[in-house]
Design a protein around this motif. Structure first.
Motif, short mmCIF file in Angstrom:
data_model
loop_
_atom_site.label_atom_id
_atom_site.label_comp_id
_atom_site.label_asym_id
_atom_site.label_seq_id
_atom_site.Cartn_x
_atom_site.Cartn_y
_atom_site.Cartn_z
N ASP A 97 0.83 -1.21 0.00
CA ASP A 97 0.00 0.00 0.00
C ASP A 97 0.86 1.25 0.00
OD1 ASP A 97 -2.24 -1.54 0.00
OD2 ASP A 97 -2.51 -1.49 2.18
N VAL A 98 1.95 1.24 0.79
CA VAL A 98 2.84 2.41 0.83
C VAL A 98 3.48 2.64 -0.53
CG1 VAL A 98 4.98 3.30 1.83
CG2 VAL A 98 3.27 2.25 3.31
N ARG A 99 3.94 1.54 -1.17
CA ARG A 99 4.53 1.68 -2.50
C ARG A 99 3.52 2.21 -3.52
NH1 ARG A 99 7.31 -3.22 -1.10
NH2 ARG A 99 5.65 -4.44 -2.07
N GLN A 100 2.29 1.69 -3.43
CA GLN A 100 1.27 2.18 -4.35
C GLN A 100 0.96 3.64 -4.11
OE1 GLN A 100 -2.13 -0.38 -4.00
NE2 GLN A 100 -1.15 -2.10 -5.08
N LYS A 101 0.88 4.02 -2.84
CA LYS A 101 0.62 5.43 -2.54
C LYS A 101 1.76 6.32 -3.03
CE LYS A 101 -2.33 4.65 1.50
NZ LYS A 101 -2.47 4.83 2.96
N LYS A 102 3.02 5.87 -2.83
CA LYS A 102 4.15 6.66 -3.32
C LYS A 102 4.13 6.76 -4.85
CE LYS A 102 7.37 5.82 0.50
NZ LYS A 102 8.68 5.26 0.89
N LYS A 105 1.49 9.20 -5.79
CA LYS A 105 1.95 10.58 -5.54
C LYS A 105 2.94 11.03 -6.60
CE LYS A 105 1.31 10.63 -0.51
NZ LYS A 105 1.99 10.73 0.80
N ARG A 106 3.91 10.14 -6.94
CA ARG A 106 4.85 10.51 -8.00
C ARG A 106 4.15 10.75 -9.32
NH1 ARG A 106 8.20 6.54 -5.40
NH2 ARG A 106 7.44 4.94 -6.84
N PHE A 107 3.15 9.91 -9.61
CA PHE A 107 2.40 10.09 -10.85
C PHE A 107 1.69 11.44 -10.86
CE2 PHE A 107 -1.67 9.58 -13.09
CZ PHE A 107 -1.20 9.33 -14.38
N TYR A 108 1.05 11.78 -9.72
CA TYR A 108 0.38 13.07 -9.64
C TYR A 108 1.36 14.23 -9.77
CZ TYR A 108 -3.98 10.83 -8.22
OH TYR A 108 -5.14 10.10 -8.20
N VAL A 109 2.54 14.10 -9.14
CA VAL A 109 3.53 15.17 -9.22
C VAL A 109 4.02 15.34 -10.65
CG1 VAL A 109 5.87 15.82 -8.53
CG2 VAL A 109 4.28 14.98 -6.82
#
Length: 299
Positions: A97-102, A105-109
């Protein structure tokens, strides 16, 4: 045994309190032997020893308790293993889950940065296109030949030749048509040409012009002791006076304008080269020559 007399009994009754009397009779020797033999567990060979129900219940409860303890220990070990497996699975799920969230976030950035770059580029392009539709207005109004002289002389190497000295002023009109930006202007070079021969040059002029404003620039175009080496046949010191001189010349002016629309990010540039045909008359020194209809814009 001593037998008590009636007097003794009478005195005993008088002294003892009046309570009911109990008499205990001891068994005979034969009866005592039978009782002891019958009550012994090993007295009769035909009878076997049987444990009491209480003893049996204690043993069964003890065995059941020990079995339950063993089962509880096994169950505890099993549940501990299951708990460790569950904890490891939960940790893996949490890490995933943490990797997916990161990653999200990177995708959004990245999307935000790319969108900002694209939008800013489009906005800058729109500003640049809008600014290019406001080119400056430049006119050469007039030129005045103030002084003109040809005399004999020598160049720096000692070669004798005719030397030209000329002094003139040119008047230039500049107007910034931009409605939302100012421009930095540089006027250079300013030159007088006799065909392919450069006779005079002007000083470089720099200034800043605010939006929707205008100004008039007057600058000098001159030359001092310029060796001719016979390149200009009409000019010679042996001709005497200069009143009969009529010399066709070309005045070229380069103007560079740089607009600052969005700071230093959007800087449209305007280049303009103006060429004017003018004739030098020796008899009209000091009189302005109108160049309003004698100039062309090369770019």
């Amino acid at each position: 045994m001593h037998t008590k007399s009636d007097s003794d009994l009478t005195s005993l009754e008088a002294t003892s309190p009046k309570h009911p009397l109990y008499y205990v009779q001891s068994p005979s020797a034969h009866e005592a032997e039978k009782m002891s033999f019958g009550s012994s567990p090993f007295g009769s060979p035909g009878h076997h020893y049987h444990s009491s129900p209480i003893h049996h219940s204690r043993e069964s409860s003890t065995s059941r308790f020990s079995a339950s303890l063993k089962n509880t220990a096994r169950n505890n070990g099993y549940w501990k293993r299951l708990q460790r497996v569950g904890d490891s699975v939960e940790e893996e799920v949490d890490e995933e889950d943490v990797r997916q969230k990161k990653a999200i976030k990177r995708f959004y950035v990245v999307c935000f940065v790319l969108s900002f770059v694209v939008l800013f580029s489009v906005f800058s392009l729109v500003l640049w296109a809008a600014s290019t539709s406001y080119p400056p207005e430049i006119y050469v109004k007039r030129l005045v030949f103030e002084r003109f002289n040809v005399q004999s002389g020598m160049d720096i190497s000692g070669v004798p030749t005719d030397m030209l000295s000329i002094n003139s002023t040119v008047k230039i009109f500049y107007r910034n048509t931009g409605t939302f930006f100012g421009v930095d202007v540089k006027i250079a070079p300013i030159q007088l040409w006799y065909y392919q021969r450069n006779l005079a040059h002007g000083l470089k002029v720099k200034f800043h012009q605010r939006r929707k404003t205008q100004r008039t620039i007057i600058t000098s175009v001159s030359a001092y002791q310029l060796p001719l080496y016979g390149a200009v046949p009409g000019l010679s010191s042996r001709n005497g006076g200069h009143d009969n001189i009529s010399l066709p010349l070309n005045l070229t002016i380069g103007v560079r304008s740089r607009a600052y629309v969005l700071g230093k990010l959007v800087k449209p540039k305007f280049y303009r080269t103006i060429r004017c045909q003018v004739t030098l008359h020796g008899s009209k020194l000091g009189k302005p020559v109108n160049l309003a209809n004698a100039c062309v814009h090369l770019n």
